[in-house]
Design a protein around this motif. Structure first.
Motif, short mmCIF file in Angstrom:
data_model
loop_
_atom_site.label_atom_id
_atom_site.label_comp_id
_atom_site.label_asym_id
_atom_site.label_seq_id
_atom_site.Cartn_x
_atom_site.Cartn_y
_atom_site.Cartn_z
N GLU A 152 58.53 47.82 67.13
CA GLU A 152 57.84 47.26 65.97
C GLU A 152 58.00 48.15 64.74
N MET A 153 58.04 49.48 64.98
CA MET A 153 58.03 50.37 63.80
C MET A 153 59.38 50.99 63.46
N ALA A 154 60.39 50.72 64.31
CA ALA A 154 61.68 51.41 64.13
C ALA A 154 62.25 51.24 62.72
N ASN A 155 62.03 50.08 62.10
CA ASN A 155 62.61 49.84 60.77
C ASN A 155 61.61 49.96 59.62
N ASP A 156 60.43 50.46 59.93
CA ASP A 156 59.42 50.61 58.88
C ASP A 156 59.80 51.75 57.94
N ASN A 157 59.31 51.67 56.72
CA ASN A 157 59.43 52.83 55.83
C ASN A 157 58.04 53.22 55.34
N ALA A 158 57.97 54.34 54.65
CA ALA A 158 56.68 54.92 54.27
C ALA A 158 55.82 53.94 53.47
N ILE A 159 56.46 53.21 52.56
CA ILE A 159 55.69 52.31 51.70
C ILE A 159 55.15 51.11 52.50
N ASP A 160 55.89 50.69 53.53
CA ASP A 160 55.35 49.63 54.41
C ASP A 160 54.00 50.08 54.97
N PHE A 161 53.97 51.32 55.47
CA PHE A 161 52.72 51.84 56.05
C PHE A 161 51.61 51.90 55.00
N GLU A 162 51.99 52.42 53.82
CA GLU A 162 51.00 52.59 52.76
C GLU A 162 50.41 51.23 52.36
N LEU A 163 51.29 50.25 52.12
CA LEU A 163 50.81 48.96 51.64
C LEU A 163 50.03 48.20 52.70
N ARG A 164 50.43 48.42 53.93
CA ARG A 164 49.76 47.74 55.05
C ARG A 164 48.45 48.43 55.41
N ASN A 165 48.27 49.64 54.90
CA ASN A 165 47.13 50.47 55.30
C ASN A 165 47.10 50.54 56.84
#
Ligand code: HXC
Length: 259
Positions: free
Chosen positions: A71-84
């Protein structure tokens, strides 16, 4: 009561709320919907007067082998930030009822972090804890570096986090990570028995003890002492305090009602 969720099973049995992580094919890898479901079930238990203790366990070969890597292999930092990303995890830490984890097999990465969100842990003799994130080029993000360090101190926490080495149930007992170890076959049975014992105690005492102990983890002693004292005073405005002390004087068992 049984709720139907996709990634967990949740039910109420007597005064216990039970949650079982249920993705055994991927060793209960924790994806985001699973965290939301755990939170939803726990918040439901929190509001249900019948439930006094929550029991969290895995299904199959693991408690949970970590956050879902796919699920997280292609995430980037801003994805995490925006998704909280960790908002549901933060709310899990606000559950006031006691949570007892029953750990079998792997409790790795996010699975270990989920276990560390529990108030008490019982583990099967095959349980293995650890933070392998270092092998993936990342690090724990749901409290692992903080909760483990507060629990066992800097020396072992740093070693385990740097090496990704697994911690056996035996070692976990030794370092105070778990409360008890049992044979795998009786893990759930023993955990439920343990939970029942706590469910029979005065619920408001348990609630304020949990709050006070968690305070001790973070606060300076004088602040914690003050907090404890106010909670001690507060319990004298409960019916259960009158009942508990009267039952002692009358040499009978108290009947606590959580009021
Ligand atoms: C996605 C996972 C998974 C995970 C296991 N699986 N762990 N899928 N995310 N974390 C899947 C495998 O891909 C495999 O699927 C199936 O579960 C069975 O696993 P195997 O590897 O075949 O089993 P085994 O050989 O017994 O090895 C068990 C294992 C290994 C040692 C636990 O699966 C493993 O190393 N898993 C990853 C552990 C890890 O790195 N956890 C940290 C994740 S990062 P298929 O389809 O092949 O059968 C993390 C960050 C947290 O947690 C951040 C905050 C939340």
């Amino acid at each position: 009561m049984t709720n139907s969720y996709e990634y967990i099973e949740a039910s109420i049995n007597g005064n216990l709320g039970q949650i079982t992580l249920n993705r055994p094919k991927v060793l209960n890898a924790i994806n985001r919907p699973m965290v939301s479901e755990i939170l939803s079930a726990m918040e439901g238990f929190e509001e249900n007067e019948q439930v006094r203790v929550i029991v969290l366990s895995g299904n199959g070969r693991a408690f949970a082998a970590g956050a879902d890597i796919d699920e997280m292999a292609n995430d980037n930092a801003i994805d995490f930030e925006l998704r909280n990303q960790f908002k549901d995890w933060d709310r899990l830490a606000m559950i006031k009822k006691p949570i007892i984890g029953a750990v079998q097999g792997f409790a790795l990465g996010g699975g270990f972090e989920l276990a560390l969100c529990c108030d008490l842990l019982i583990a099967a003799d095959d349980a293995e804890f650890g933070f392998p994130e270092v092998n993936l080029g990342v690090m724990p993000g749901a409290g692992g570096t903080q909760r483990l360090t507060k629990l066992v101190g800097k020396t072992k926490a740093m070693e385990w986090l740097f090496t990704g080495k697994r911690i056996s149930a035996q070692e976990a007992i030794q370092f105070g990570i778990i409360n008890r170890m049992t044979a795998k076959e009786v893990l759930l049975e023993e955990t439920l028995k343990f939970a029942e014992g706590i469910a029979n105690q005065a619920p408001l005492s348990i609630r304020l003890i949990k709050e006070s102990v968690l305070k001790a983890v973070d606060a300076p002693l004088d602040e914690g002492m003050h907090f404890e004292r106010k909670n001690f005073y507060l319990l004298f405005s409960t019916e259960d305090q009158k009942e508990g002390m009267k039952a002692f004087q009358e040499k009978r068992r108290p009947n606590f009602r959580g009021k």
